[in-house]
Enzyme design. Sequence first.
Site, PDB file in Angstrom:
ATOM      1  CG  ASP A   1      -2.843  62.176  15.514  1.00  0.00           C
ATOM      2  OD1 ASP A   1      -3.643  61.212  15.062  1.00  0.00           O
ATOM      3  OD2 ASP A   1      -1.791  62.356  15.051  1.00  0.00           O
TER       4      ASP A   1
ATOM      5  CE1 TYR B   1      -3.961  69.583  11.321  1.00  0.00           C
ATOM      6  CE2 TYR B   1      -4.225  69.294   9.032  1.00  0.00           C
ATOM      7  CZ  TYR B   1      -4.525  68.937  10.055  1.00  0.00           C
ATOM      8  OH  TYR B   1      -5.666  67.848  10.251  1.00  0.00           O
TER       9      TYR B   1
END
Length: 255
Positions: A64, A122
């Site tokens: 994002d 992540y």
Amino acid sequence: MRYAIQVQYIGKNYAGSQIQFRNGKEIETPTIQGELEKAISTLIFGDTENNNRRFKTVFSGRTDRGVNSIGQTVHFDTDKPIVASKFVYQLNEILPKDISVSNLRLVDDGFHAQKSAKCRFYRYVFINRKCKNAFDGDLMRIKFDINIERMQKALNYLLGEHDFSSFKSSGTLNPSTVCFIKKAECKKDGDKVIIDIKGNRFLYNMVRTITGTLLEIEGHNLPAEHMKQVLNACDRRKAGQTVSPYGLTLIEVTY
């Protein structure tokens, strides 16, 4: 021939990694994919005026607006042979300063940056300090004290295969909500809190919502078992807020 490259970027100035569309038409907004495809097209074709000739790339996954990467994997096809070292150097000269590429390699035609991926890693980093520091940058700052041992205990409930509906934002396109998490760890490094999560796949905003739930547990002095209750509820309303994208980085994609 199919080539794969690793892409590093700072996501602050881009509307995410993927080109955006509305009503079937590309939206004129800066994205990592858009900049990368323009740069590759410039090297291969010499210009980018004809969009029909623009190279198409496939990313390992979507990140994002504001999310960074040091290990995004991208593949593209071309019938022109590429000298890896020369191509990478020239591509980096063309790309904006907050995007770079490395490790270009020829791969099998069956390789797919997204579908062939087995694990994604992540990392979320935030500051745990009452006072700001000029060098904190865009990282989120949490003023209350963090109990790392409780956070780790809460993260342990996420290990294994579960339905992660509670941590799914409404923008998730894939109806499947089951993910397998193989690693979920946190640690403190000075004033920084580091959360590492590895899994076979992630839902839209999943890592940021997990982090928000951890902070809800810490901020309200809830037991670590609250994470298990949220997970089992399969209800987004039970989880914490989706925290800022700044501080989230895609570290690695393995195949």
